[in-house]
Scaffold this motif. Structure first.
Motif, short mmCIF file in Angstrom:
data_model
loop_
_atom_site.label_atom_id
_atom_site.label_comp_id
_atom_site.label_asym_id
_atom_site.label_seq_id
_atom_site.Cartn_x
_atom_site.Cartn_y
_atom_site.Cartn_z
N ALA A 148 -2.38 6.55 3.60
CA ALA A 148 -3.11 5.52 4.33
C ALA A 148 -3.31 5.87 5.80
O ALA A 148 -4.17 5.29 6.47
CB ALA A 148 -2.37 4.19 4.22
N GLU A 150 -4.72 8.31 6.99
CA GLU A 150 -6.03 8.91 7.21
C GLU A 150 -7.06 7.88 7.67
O GLU A 150 -8.00 8.20 8.38
CB GLU A 150 -6.51 9.57 5.91
N ASP A 151 -6.82 6.64 7.26
CA ASP A 151 -7.72 5.55 7.68
C ASP A 151 -7.23 5.02 9.03
O ASP A 151 -6.14 4.45 9.14
CB ASP A 151 -7.71 4.44 6.63
N GLU A 153 -8.16 2.54 10.95
CA GLU A 153 -8.00 1.09 11.05
C GLU A 153 -6.71 0.63 10.39
O GLU A 153 -5.94 -0.15 10.98
CB GLU A 153 -9.19 0.39 10.40
N ILE A 154 -6.44 1.14 9.18
CA ILE A 154 -5.21 0.77 8.46
C ILE A 154 -3.99 1.30 9.21
O ILE A 154 -2.97 0.63 9.33
CB ILE A 154 -5.24 1.31 7.02
N ARG A 155 -4.11 2.52 9.73
CA ARG A 155 -2.98 3.12 10.44
C ARG A 155 -2.58 2.29 11.64
O ARG A 155 -1.39 2.01 11.85
CB ARG A 155 -3.35 4.54 10.88
#
Length: 344
Positions: A148, A150-151, A153-155
């Motif tokens: 996750a 890599e994203d 926003e999620i990170r």
């Protein structure tokens, strides 16, 4: 039986025995025609009297001491006393000592059981409070490790949430350290005179943003045109007020009001009241509000955050000032926390 009465009783027994022996001797003289001088009867009776008195008294004393020794071996903390040292006329001292001993031991056992239960509950609460943010952090980090991250926003979102959980862990550890210092008297109070009104206003300013999030107004009950001086540790009392006002914000009614007021208890003390118009607390919960980690509503309390130690710290600080703190609450109407301080 009283010792004095027993002594007279033993003399009576000895006299009866001597009488019986003399009767036997008289019968012997009657049937054998042997005549014994009166002097022999007197000397024999006296010797028998002394010997029997010594035998009976020593025998009884030895027996009683033997029984007392057995009892005292079973209750080893009692101070051993011999019959010869007893000043009282009866043996009730032994019963009294044993009753005192058993009562004392029962109280000790009761206290130990209470401490054991408290320790068990406390450790369980600590483990539970630490486990929740730890699992939260672990879950977010594992999710990021598994891809996750890599994203972007999620990170960022998961790292912020993990940071909030770490902050809560820090609060719990910090509050536990504070309570430990308070209980061991390791936290020294810096007693000085200061204006409590100024401290209250400072607390309102610090918590203004949190209050706005729930549309709660923070205010004094009236305008104080002159200072109200108290004698206490200013930093610690500020912490007390922060905890109490923050507590009223968390559990007060959305759109409600938190009012802080000052009352004169007597010529030497004043009382500071923190009142909200929230949901209130049940009476059975009121009695436990100052316990560590105690939460009236578990789920709602955790949603509000905090370490669960705030009110316990407040109580310790106030008691360290040799003052009192208490709470009154009515379901549907709100709660009032109030504590006393020495006037400056």
């Amino acid at each position: 039986m009283k010792i004095k009465n027993f002594f007279f009783f033993s003399i009576a027994i000895v006299l009866i025995l001597i009488g019986c022996i003399n009767v036997v001797l008289l019968m012997f003289m009657y049937f054998t025609d042997v005549i014994l001088p009166t002097k022999v009867f007197i000397i024999l009776s006296a010797v028998l009297f002394v010997v029997l008195i010594i035998i009976i008294n020593n025998g009884v004393e030895t027996y009683i001491n033997f029984r007392i020794d057995k009892i005292y071996k079973q209750v080893t903390s009692l101070k051993k006393r011999r019959i010869a040292n007893i000043n009282a006329d009866e043996f009730d001292f032994l019963a009294r000592d044993i009753l005192k001993y058993t009562y004392k031991k029962k109280q000790e056992i009761k206290k130990l059981n209470f401490r054991e239960n408290y320790r068990r509950d406390f450790l369980g609460n600590v483990a539970h409070e630490l486990k929740t943010p730890l699992f939260t952090v672990q879950g977010y980090l594992l999710t990021l490790i598994e891809g996750a991250a890599e994203d972007v926003e999620i990170r960022e979102k998961y790292l912020k949430r993990a940071n909030l959980a770490i902050t809560r862990l820090s609060e719990i550890v910090g509050d536990l350290d504070m309570i430990t210092k308070l209980e061991t008297n390791d936290l020294k109070l810096k007693i000085d005179t200061f204006n409590i009104i100024k401290v209250i206003q400072k607390v309102f300013d610090l918590l203004e943003m949190q209050a706005k999030k729930r549309s709660i107004k923070l205010r004094l009950d009236k305008f104080y045109d002159i200072p109200e001086f108290v004698l206490a540790d200013e930093a610690k009392i500020e912490q007390v007020l922060i905890n109490l006002v923050m507590n009223s914000i968390k559990y007060g009614k959305i759109g409600g009001t938190t009012i802080v007021s000052i009352e004169y208890v007597d010529d030497e003390k004043i009382a500071i009241n923190v009142t909200d118009n929230g949901e209130g607390v049940k009476q059975e919960d009121v009695e436990r509000l100052f316990e560590r980690f105690y939460r009236v509503e578990k789920s709602r309390s955790r949603d509000q955050g905090g370490s669960g130690l705030g009110l316990s710290i407040v109580k310790h600080i106030i008691e360290a000032h040799e003052q009192t703190i208490d709470v009154e609450s009515t379901i549907g109407q709100g709660s009032t926390f109030y504590f006393t301080l020495e006037k400056g």
